[in-house]
Design an enzyme around this catalytic site. Structure first.
Site, mmCIF file in Angstrom:
data_model
loop_
_atom_site.group_PDB
_atom_site.id
_atom_site.type_symbol
_atom_site.label_atom_id
_atom_site.label_comp_id
_atom_site.label_asym_id
_atom_site.label_seq_id
_atom_site.Cartn_x
_atom_site.Cartn_y
_atom_site.Cartn_z
ATOM 1 N N LYS A 121 0.827 -1.208 0.000
ATOM 2 C CA LYS A 121 0.000 0.000 0.000
ATOM 3 C C LYS A 121 0.860 1.257 0.000
ATOM 4 O O LYS A 121 0.650 2.183 -0.784
ATOM 5 C CB LYS A 121 -0.938 -0.002 1.198
ATOM 6 C CG LYS A 121 -1.873 1.215 1.245
ATOM 7 C CD LYS A 121 -2.731 1.237 2.494
ATOM 8 C CE LYS A 121 -3.777 0.163 2.487
ATOM 9 N NZ LYS A 121 -4.725 0.279 3.636
ATOM 10 N N GLY B 260 -5.037 -5.201 5.767
ATOM 11 C CA GLY B 260 -4.242 -6.107 4.932
ATOM 12 C C GLY B 260 -4.769 -7.526 4.907
ATOM 13 O O GLY B 260 -4.857 -8.151 3.844
ATOM 14 N N ARG B 261 -5.139 -8.055 6.067
ATOM 15 C CA ARG B 261 -5.585 -9.455 6.128
ATOM 16 C C ARG B 261 -7.006 -9.630 5.604
ATOM 17 O O ARG B 261 -7.503 -10.752 5.524
ATOM 18 C CB ARG B 261 -5.458 -9.978 7.554
ATOM 19 C CG ARG B 261 -6.220 -9.165 8.593
ATOM 20 C CD ARG B 261 -5.762 -9.548 10.006
ATOM 21 N NE ARG B 261 -6.344 -8.711 11.043
ATOM 22 C CZ ARG B 261 -5.876 -7.529 11.418
ATOM 23 N NH1 ARG B 261 -4.817 -7.011 10.791
ATOM 24 N NH2 ARG B 261 -6.438 -6.832 12.387
ATOM 25 N N GLU C 101 -3.935 -12.208 14.174
ATOM 26 C CA GLU C 101 -3.587 -10.795 14.071
ATOM 27 C C GLU C 101 -4.784 -9.925 14.448
ATOM 28 O O GLU C 101 -4.622 -8.816 14.959
ATOM 29 C CB GLU C 101 -3.099 -10.455 12.656
ATOM 30 C CG GLU C 101 -2.415 -9.100 12.564
ATOM 31 C CD GLU C 101 -1.692 -8.893 11.241
ATOM 32 O OE1 GLU C 101 -0.484 -9.194 11.169
ATOM 33 O OE2 GLU C 101 -2.340 -8.458 10.280
ATOM 34 N N HIS D 231 -1.849 -38.661 10.421
ATOM 35 C CA HIS D 231 -0.623 -39.415 10.663
ATOM 36 C C HIS D 231 0.446 -38.519 11.289
ATOM 37 O O HIS D 231 1.634 -38.847 11.244
ATOM 38 C CB HIS D 231 -0.122 -40.025 9.360
ATOM 39 C CG HIS D 231 -1.072 -41.027 8.793
ATOM 40 N ND1 HIS D 231 -0.995 -42.379 9.084
ATOM 41 C CD2 HIS D 231 -2.154 -40.877 7.980
ATOM 42 C CE1 HIS D 231 -1.977 -43.011 8.457
ATOM 43 N NE2 HIS D 231 -2.688 -42.121 7.784
ATOM 44 N N LYS E 156 9.327 -4.363 13.914
ATOM 45 C CA LYS E 156 9.749 -3.681 12.689
ATOM 46 C C LYS E 156 10.675 -2.507 13.005
ATOM 47 O O LYS E 156 11.697 -2.299 12.334
ATOM 48 C CB LYS E 156 8.519 -3.172 11.921
ATOM 49 C CG LYS E 156 7.715 -4.241 11.220
ATOM 50 C CD LYS E 156 6.596 -3.580 10.423
ATOM 51 C CE LYS E 156 5.790 -4.589 9.623
ATOM 52 N NZ LYS E 156 4.735 -3.945 8.824
#
Length: 541
Positions: A206, A267-268, A353, A384, A504
Site C-alpha cells: 500500500k 491487509g488481512r 492478528e 498421521h 519492525k
C-alpha cells in the site's frame, strides 16, 4: 462500562459451565435422537453441523444472550454502515464493500465507495484480459508466461491461499509464484527457472515502503535488468498494487499500471481487492467475480440470518465457549481438500492478528482470554501427524473439519475414502471408545488403557457441494465474520495490528548496525548486543 466478566450472561455461562462441563457427548446424543439434524445450520452454500459440540439448548441460549448484552448485532451493523469502528486508527472497516454489487450504496464520510471499488475491479479485469490474451507483451515482445507476486502478510497469504485453492480453475499456461520472505532464498528459488523476458512482477504494498516487500522488489528489478539491461523494461515487467504514486513512479512503474485500494481495507481482509490481482490473472475476471459473489453471499447471511441460524454467529459464540470457559487455547482447522493446503495458514493471520489483543477498546487490560491459536493442515495428512494428541492427549482442542461432497478430480475410490475419514474422525473424537469396549474386543487388561479413547472432543463439520470460487468466497467470509463476532464480544479492536510494529522498528535500527562498516555502539540488552557482535564477526567466514 460493565466489564465483560460481570455481565449477567457471562456469569450465567460460568455457572452453567460448572454444571455441564463433565457431560459427555454420548449422553447428549442418547438424550436427543434428532440432535444431529437439529443442531445444524445452512447459509451461502455452506452446511454447518455443530451437534458434536459440548453444548445444550441452554448453552446456546446463554451464548446468544451474551452476544445481545455485548451488542454484537449493533457492532455488525455499524461495520456495514461504514462507521469508524477501528477506533485506534480512526478508520472504517469495509472489506464488505470490496464484494458489494455495483448498485449497492456504502458510505464512508458521506461518500459512496462502491463505484470506486468497481472502477478498480474493471481496470484489473481489463489488464488481466490483456495479459491472459497475449496482448500485453514484455519488453522484448515475448508473451508473459510467468507472474510473480511480491508482498507480505495480507498481501501474500490471501493471494497464495486463494490461488492454490482455485488452481483447478487457473490458466495452466501461466506460472504463478509468490514471494514474501525477506530471506533471499525465497526470491531466488522462485525466479531461478524463469525467463525474465516472459516474467511479470506484481509489487503489492500500500505504501510502497514495506521493508521486506521493497527489498525483494528491488532485487527482482536487478534480476530482470541483468538480462534485459534497459531501465525502460521495468514498465513492461512490473505493475504495482499501491496508493503511493510517487514511489511507484520512482521505481520505474507506469502509474497507469498502479491499482489502488483504501485505508478502510485491512491487509488481512484485502485479498478481494486489487491485492487479488495475481489471482485474477490466474483464474480470469469472471471466476474472480464469482469469488466476490461468494463473499457477498456470506455477508448477506451474516447481516440477515437470525442468530440461531447464523453461521458466523454460531461458530464465533461456540468457539468463545471453549476459549473462555473450557480454557481451550487453540483451534485446529482441518480442510479435507488438498487445494486448501494454505487455508489454515491464511486463517492464522486472519484470526490471530485480529484478536490477539490484551486491552479492550477502552484501553483497559482484559481479565479473560482473547484470540485462540489457529493451526492445522489438510486431511488425511494430519491424521498421521498430530491427531494422536487431539484424540488421546491432555489438551482440549476444538476442531473445524471442512469437506466437499463432490471432488474436482474424481478418481474412484479416492473421494469416498477421503470423506469417510472426515466422518470417522468426528465420530471418533465425539464418542471415543470405552475401556469396556476395548476389553470386549479381547485386548488384555494391561494394554487396554492405551487403547481407550475418552471422546468428548468437540468438532464442527462444514460441508459444501464443491470447491468453487463462489464457495471459497463464502468460506473465507464465514471465518472473517466469526472473528468479528468474537472480537465484538471481547470488546477488542479486531482491525488494528500494533503488535507487529515494535519488531519492525527495532529491526530497522539493528539493520543499520549490521550494515555499519565501523563497530557500532550498541545500546540493546546484553543478549541482543552479544548476538549482534557474534553475527558481525562470523558472517563472512
Amino acid at each position: 462500562m460493565t466489564r465483560l466478566t460481570d455481565l449477567p450472561a457471562w456469569q450465567a455461562l460460568q455457572a452453567h459451565h460448572d454444571a455441564v462441563k463433565d457431560v459427555h457427548l454420548r449422553e447428549l446424543f442418547a438424550q436427543d435422537a434428532r440432535r444431529g439434524e437439529r443442531l445444524s445450520a445452512e447459509g451461502a452454500g455452506l452446511y454447518l453441523d455443530y451437534s458434536k459440540h459440548r453444548v445444550t439448548d441452554e448453552t446456546l441460549t446463554l451464548l446468544r444472550q451474551l452476544a445481545q448484552e455485548t451488542g454484537v448485532a449493533q457492532k455488525r451493523d455499524a461495520m456495514f454502515a461504514g462507521e469508524q469502528i477501528n477506533v485506534t486508527e480512526g478508520r472504517a472497516v469495509l472489506h464488505v464493500a470490496l464484494r458489494a454489487p455495483r448498485d449497492a450504496v456504502i458510505n464512508v464520510d458521506g461518500k459512496n465507495v462502491v463505484p470506486e471499488v468497481h472502477e478498480v475491479l474493471d481496470r484489473m479485469a481489463a489488464f488481466a484480459e490483456q495479459v491472459r490474451g497475449g496482448v500485453w507483451l514484455g519488453d522484448t515482445g515475448k508473451r508473459i508466461r510467468n507472474i510473480v507476486n511480491i508482498g507480505i502478510g495480507g498481501s501474500d497469504l490471501g493471494p497464495v491461499m486463494a490461488y492454490e485453492a482455485l488452481k483447478h480453475y487457473s490458466d495452466r499456461a501461466l506460472t504463478l509464484r509468490f514471494v514474501s520472505n525477506v530471506d533471499a532464498t525465497d526470491l531466488l528459488e522462485k525466479v531461478r527457472d524463469l525467463d525474465p523476458a516472459e516474467t511479470l512482477f506484481i509489487i503489492s504494498s500500500k505504501t510502497f515502503t514495506t521493508q521486506e516487500t521493497m527489498t525483494n522488489a528491488h532485487s527482482a528489478r536487478t534480476w530482470l535488468l541483468n538480462t534485459l539491461k534497459d531501465d525502460t523494461a521495468v514498465a513492461r515487467h512490473f505493475v504495482a498494487v499501491s496508493t503511493n504514486a510517487a514511489e511507484v513512479q520512482k521505481f520505474g512503474i507506469d502509474t497507469a499500471n498502479m491499482f489502488g485500494f483504501w485505508d478502510w481495507v485491512g491487509g488481512r481482509y484485502s485479498m478481494d481487492s486489487a491485492i487479488g490481482l495475481s489471482l485474477m490473472l490466474a483464474v480470469g475476471p469472471q471466476q474472480f467475480r464469482e469469488l466476490l459473489s461468494g463473499f457477498h453471499d456470506m455477508d448477506e447471511h451474516f447481516r440477515n440470518a437470525p442468530p440461531e441460524q447464523n453461521l458466523p454467529m454460531l461458530m464465533g459464540l461456540i468457539g468463545l465457549w471453549y476459549n473462555n470457559f473450557f480454557d481451550a487455547c487453540s483451534v485446529a482447522v482441518l480442510p479435507y481438500d488438498q487445494y486448501l493446503a494454505y487455508f489454515s495458514a491464511y486463517l492464522q493471520q486472519l484470526d490471530m492478528e485480529s484478536n490477539g489483543k490484551h486491552v479492550t477498546l477502552d484501553g483497559e487490560t482484559v481479565d479473560y482470554q482473547t484470540g485462540p491459536i489457529i493451526w492445522g493442515q489438510p486431511g488425511t495428512n494430519g491424521q498421521h501427524a498430530f491427531y494422536q494428541l487431539i484424540h488421546q492427549g491432555t489438551k482440549l482442542i476444538p476442531c473445524d473439519f471442512i469437506g466437499f461432497c463432490q471432488s474436482l478430480n474424481p478418481l474412484p475410490p479416492h473421494h469416498d475414502l477421503l470423506m469417510a475419514n472426515v466422518f470417522a474422525q468426528t465420530e471418533a473424537l465425539a464418542f471415543g471408545k470405552t475401556l469396556e469396549q476395548v476389553l470386549a474386543e479381547g485386548v488384555t487388561p494391561e494394554l487396554a488403557p492405551h487403547r481407550v479413547f475418552e471422546g468428548n472432543r468437540p468438532t464442527s463439520t462444514i460441508l459444501a457441494d464443491k470447491l468453487t470460487p463462489r464457495t471459497l468466497g463464502a468460506l473465507i467470509a464465514l471465518y472473517e465474520h466469526k472473528v468479528f463476532v468474537q472480537g465484538a464480544v471481547w470488546n477488542i479492536n479486531s482491525f488494528d495490528q500494533w503488535g507487529v510494529e515494535l519488531g519492525k522498528v527495532l529491526a530497522k535500527k539493528i539493520a543499520a548496525e549490521l550494515d555499519s562498516q565501523d563497530e557500532p555502539q550498541l545500546s540493546h540488552d546484553s543478549s541482543t548486543n552479544t548476538l549482534i557482535g557474534r553475527y558481525r564477526s562470523r558472517r563472512t567466514s
